[in-house]
Enzyme design. Sequence first.
Site, PDB file in Angstrom:
ATOM      1  N   TYR A  39      35.269 -69.531 -17.072  1.00 24.79           N
ATOM      2  CA  TYR A  39      35.821 -68.871 -18.256  1.00 24.79           C
ATOM      3  C   TYR A  39      34.736 -68.601 -19.287  1.00 24.79           C
ATOM      4  CZ  TYR A  39      35.618 -73.012 -21.285  1.00 24.79           C
ATOM      5  OH  TYR A  39      35.182 -74.054 -22.055  1.00 24.79           O
ATOM      6  N   ARG A  77      26.306 -65.399 -18.495  1.00 24.01           N
ATOM      7  CA  ARG A  77      26.644 -66.779 -18.109  1.00 24.01           C
ATOM      8  C   ARG A  77      27.835 -66.781 -17.152  1.00 24.01           C
ATOM      9  NH1 ARG A  77      27.855 -71.047 -22.786  1.00 24.01           N
ATOM     10  NH2 ARG A  77      29.676 -69.687 -23.047  1.00 24.01           N
ATOM     11  N   ARG A  94      47.152 -75.252   0.498  1.00 24.51           N
ATOM     12  CA  ARG A  94      46.271 -76.009  -0.388  1.00 24.51           C
ATOM     13  C   ARG A  94      45.220 -76.709   0.449  1.00 24.51           C
ATOM     14  NH1 ARG A  94      45.080 -80.864  -2.162  1.00 24.51           N
ATOM     15  NH2 ARG A  94      44.244 -81.053  -4.278  1.00 24.51           N
ATOM     16  N   HIS A 113      40.951 -77.785   0.257  1.00 21.61           N
ATOM     17  CA  HIS A 113      39.775 -77.774  -0.622  1.00 21.61           C
ATOM     18  C   HIS A 113      38.833 -76.629  -0.261  1.00 21.61           C
ATOM     19  CE1 HIS A 113      41.382 -81.569  -1.809  1.00 21.61           C
ATOM     20  NE2 HIS A 113      40.402 -81.794  -2.656  1.00 21.61           N
ATOM     21  N   LYS A 141      30.155 -73.223 -16.686  1.00 21.63           N
ATOM     22  CA  LYS A 141      31.300 -73.150 -17.610  1.00 21.63           C
ATOM     23  C   LYS A 141      32.584 -73.070 -16.783  1.00 21.63           C
ATOM     24  CE  LYS A 141      32.657 -70.928 -21.964  1.00 21.63           C
ATOM     25  NZ  LYS A 141      32.812 -72.110 -22.812  1.00 21.63           N
ATOM     26  N   GLU A 168      25.788 -83.338 -25.089  1.00 20.42           N
ATOM     27  CA  GLU A 168      26.377 -82.321 -25.971  1.00 20.42           C
ATOM     28  C   GLU A 168      27.657 -82.923 -26.535  1.00 20.42           C
ATOM     29  OE1 GLU A 168      27.510 -78.818 -23.762  1.00 20.42           O
ATOM     30  OE2 GLU A 168      28.235 -79.994 -22.078  1.00 20.42           O
TER      31      GLU A 168
END
Length: 285
Positions: free
Chosen positions: A32, A51, A100, A102, A149, A182
């Site tokens: 995102y 990014r 589902r 992985h 991110k 951070e």
Amino acid sequence: MSTVYLNGNYIPMNEARISPMDRGFLFGDGIYEVVPSYDGQLVGLAPHLKRMQDGLDAIGIELRVDYDHWREIALQLIARNGSGNLGLYFHVSRGADTKRNHAYPDDLAPTIFAFAYEIPSAPVADKNATTPFSVITAKDLRWQRCNIKSTSLLGNVMHYQQSHTGGHNETILYNDRDEITEASSCNVYVIKNGIVATPLLDEQKLPGITRDTLLEILRRDGSIAIEERVVTLAELNDADEVWLSSSSRDIVPVIAIDEKPVADGNIGDVWLVAQTLYATHKFDF
Ligand code: PLP
């Protein structure tokens, strides 16, 4: 803020639907960005999209990020939701599978979602008009690839909530070596004797667009010395000033950490210079 973008269409937010089999929902498998916009003017769209491309490449989602396409989505969301101070949220997940597992198949169509939400106005470079933060510190318990991110944000959510529950604004994180990484949603700066030190980028930190932009602006200006290096918890606790940065907040002064004042507990003078410069030049990138 009622019109969103989903897979090519602009639709009312309450009509937007994605499959529960979407790997974004099942695995947090996506990337995102949040791009700030002030009265229709975008801040840092190009570095945000770069990014996003880096993150998509790193997790193997095959999507070419086209600048003009995303700019058009941003402008449409602004036009349809009203300008003002907006965060434009861009989200690409790997898409919906039929099972589902992985491991992911090669042929999933990514889910692309974007919406606009109100963000606070950027701090004016005025000590009397700025709401500073008080924060806490915590050992960084997130995963080891924080430079991506990723939408898998549970570690960040838990750390953020930790401060929120105690009536604070953020949690500043440190690693096993007591080095600052951070904050749960911001980058960190420690100021001592007029020098701004910020942790060197590696896989433990998100390469913040605001961080990058601020450092470039400060370098061009030349009046404030900058160091990108290891910054320790001890230095944080002995700082003259501490700041945080993120796209939806610009540069925020921190005046309390773990219930103790930073220096004399007032907003510092170096912040005033930095935020003045940032506010003046942030649209140049
Ligand atoms: N670090 C983390 C963990 C973040 O989530 C964010 C922003 O969301 C930042 C730093 C600041 O990055 P940017 O300046 O690109 O918003």
